[in-house]
Design a protein around this motif. Structure first.
Motif, PDB file in Angstrom:
ATOM      1  N   GLN A 101      -8.813  27.919  13.579  1.00 13.48           N
ATOM      2  CA  GLN A 101      -7.514  27.881  14.129  1.00 13.48           C
ATOM      3  C   GLN A 101      -6.262  26.543  13.625  1.00 13.48           C
ATOM      4  O   GLN A 101      -6.226  25.667  13.551  1.00 13.48           O
TER       5      GLN A 101
ATOM      6  N   TYR B 229      -2.270  26.198  14.552  1.00 17.57           N
ATOM      7  CA  TYR B 229      -2.062  26.812  15.849  1.00 17.57           C
ATOM      8  C   TYR B 229      -0.439  25.859  15.654  1.00 17.57           C
ATOM      9  O   TYR B 229      -0.502  24.755  15.541  1.00 17.57           O
TER      10      TYR B 229
ATOM     11  N   TYR C 199       5.602  32.187  14.013  1.00 16.21           N
ATOM     12  CA  TYR C 199       5.051  32.445  12.879  1.00 16.21           C
ATOM     13  C   TYR C 199       5.905  32.097  11.264  1.00 16.21           C
ATOM     14  O   TYR C 199       4.216  31.854  10.345  1.00 16.21           O
TER      15      TYR C 199
ATOM     16  N   TYR D 109       2.379  30.299   9.155  1.00 20.77           N
ATOM     17  CA  TYR D 109       1.717  30.353   7.599  1.00 20.77           C
ATOM     18  C   TYR D 109       2.384  29.335   6.442  1.00 20.77           C
ATOM     19  O   TYR D 109       1.599  29.486   5.341  1.00 20.77           O
TER      20      TYR D 109
ATOM     21  N   GLU E 236      -5.452  32.690   6.009  1.00 20.70           N
ATOM     22  CA  GLU E 236      -6.041  32.977   7.199  1.00 20.70           C
ATOM     23  C   GLU E 236      -7.131  34.143   7.095  1.00 20.70           C
ATOM     24  O   GLU E 236      -7.203  34.338   5.998  1.00 20.70           O
TER      25      GLU E 236
ATOM     26  N   ALA F 293      -2.974  37.050  13.344  1.00 15.01           N
ATOM     27  CA  ALA F 293      -2.316  36.139  14.604  1.00 15.01           C
ATOM     28  C   ALA F 293      -2.479  36.852  15.824  1.00 15.01           C
ATOM     29  O   ALA F 293      -2.315  37.438  16.612  1.00 15.01           O
ATOM     30  N   ARG F 294      -2.257  35.358  16.358  1.00 13.66           N
ATOM     31  CA  ARG F 294      -2.526  36.202  17.650  1.00 13.66           C
ATOM     32  C   ARG F 294      -2.023  34.752  18.243  1.00 13.66           C
ATOM     33  O   ARG F 294      -1.337  33.336  18.542  1.00 13.66           O
TER      34      ARG F 294
ATOM     35  N   VAL G 251      -2.947  31.043  14.302  1.00 12.40           N
ATOM     36  CA  VAL G 251      -3.949  32.137  12.740  1.00 12.40           C
ATOM     37  C   VAL G 251      -5.278  31.355  13.104  1.00 12.40           C
ATOM     38  O   VAL G 251      -5.561  30.262  12.347  1.00 12.40           O
TER      39      VAL G 251
ATOM     40  N   SER H 262      -9.758  35.768   2.696  1.00 11.04           N
ATOM     41  CA  SER H 262      -9.481  35.992   4.095  1.00 11.04           C
ATOM     42  C   SER H 262      -9.618  37.476   4.222  1.00 11.04           C
ATOM     43  O   SER H 262      -9.829  38.162   2.899  1.00 11.04           O
TER      44      SER H 262
END
Length: 376
Positions: free
Chosen positions: A307, A309, A326, A330, A340, A344-345, A366, A375
């Motif tokens: 990830q 983050y 975000y 990215y 990715e 996303a979370r 992500v 991806s």
């Protein structure tokens, strides 16, 4: 020249009539006041020699007994009736504000003249009026002020503190939103990156260097595979603050059947959530894989992955300012030649409801594709 004695004798002597007609200079004399009567033997016997006699209470007499809030025509200092103008001046309020507070039931007058409609207030209510004025300087709504006035002292203090915590959270969220909007507007005007906007970057606490992704420090980590209980739905931005806590509570209750939650819950955004898009959104609670079948909820496996983050405060995690985070993640992925591998979370590790605006509450993460893999 006449001798002094002869001159004195030669001066005219005023007649009794003229002497009586001459005006008397100075203020008129007041009749002498009678001495106060000695205390009665019974009152003196109740207080031995060497002790002071108690003072008798004094009160003003109402010239129109029964016309106002008086008892048998006698009123104490706190019961003195003031006109609305005098009361407003001493309370530091306007008569217009007093009329508004009357309509809202916060500070009704103690007496309204049935003929003229003039309002009167007891002097003892100045403390309440001044308290209302000070609470209004905090921009406190009248409905909240009504709750404060109705509560006893400790509960009233808690109500004011609770209101002010909400103000601080709102201001912090607005500050983060302003930074987000500044970044969007500057990039729309040709600026290449958010870090070119003065004030949108922050010193790294470790080495004092500037972060190239605004106020966000981007990191990378490995996440093991997990079994999660899930709840999925389509939602608008205004739905999330209500639905996410409710879904989390339902899944936590279901997780009790399989040993409880074993890691931080997270929310996966399978699609954009905005004014024009509704996700869907999935709430996930990790549980023990061996007992997931015992839970009365849907379950699935989240594969292991890497990830990218960044950690957010409560103010930064609000919508729409979270979009800046975000964007930063990215851009970091693109700048580092990575891709990715999934949606996303947001991983929640803090107590959102009790968190202060500057307290860290979640990670925005992500998933990254393994080298050589495409991806999703």
């Amino acid at each position: 020249m006449l001798p002094l004695k002869a001159r004195s004798a030669a001066l005219p002597v005023p007649s009794p009539v003229r002497r009586a007609a001459r005006p008397v200079s100075g203020p008129p004399r007041c009749p002498s006041r009678p001495r106060p009567a000695a205390p009665s033997p019974a009152r003196r016997a109740a207080h031995p020699p060497g002790t002071a006699l108690p003072h008798r209470a004094t009160a003003r007499v109402d010239l129109a007994p029964g016309a106002g809030d008086t008892l048998a025509g006698v009123q104490n200092d706190d019961d003195t009736l003031l006109s609305i103008g005098a009361f407003a001046r001493r309370a530091r309020l306007s008569p217009k504000a007093l009329r508004l507070y009357d309509r809202q039931g916060l500070l009704p007058p103690d007496r309204v003249d049935p003929v003229t409609g003039y309002r009167s207030y007891r002097e003892g209510r100045l403390r309440t009026a001044r308290l209302i004025a000070r609470l209004r300087t905090l921009d406190m709504p009248l409905t909240v002020i009504a709750d404060v006035l109705a509560a006893p002292g400790p509960e009233a203090a808690d109500a004011v503190a609770r209101y002010w915590r909400g103000v601080e959270q709102r201001v912090a969220a607005q500050r983060a939103l302003a930074a987000h909007l500044c970044g969007e507007l500057a990039r729309g005007q040709g600026s290449r990156d958010a870090h070119q906007i003065p004030g949108t970057y922050a010193p790294d606490p470790a080495d004092g260097s500037q972060r190239p992704y605004g106020a966000f420090a981007i990191k990378q980590r490995a996440v093991p595979g997990q079994t999660v209980l899930t709840e999925l739905r389509h939602a608008q931005p205004e739905d999330l603050p209500v639905w996410i806590p409710a879904a989390t509570a339902r899944l936590e209750e279901a997780a009790q059947a399989c040993g409880g939650v074993v890691a931080a819950p997270f929310v996966v955004y399978h699609g954009e959530v905005s004014e024009d898009s509704d996700g869907p959104v999935e709430v996930c609670l990790p549980v023990a894989p061996s007992r997931a079948a015992d839970a009365p909820a849907a379950a699935r496996t989240e594969p292991a992955h890497q990830q990218a983050y960044t950690t957010l405060t409560r103010a930064q995690a609000g919508y729409p300012q979270i979009l800046s985070a975000y964007d930063a993640v990215y851009r970091w992925i693109a700048a580092n030649g990575q891709r990715e591998s999934g949606p996303a979370r947001e991983v929640y590790f803090g107590h959102w409801a009790q968190a202060a605006p500057d307290e860290q509450v979640c990670d925005l993460a992500v998933p990254l594709a393994a080298p050589g893999r495409q991806s999703l």
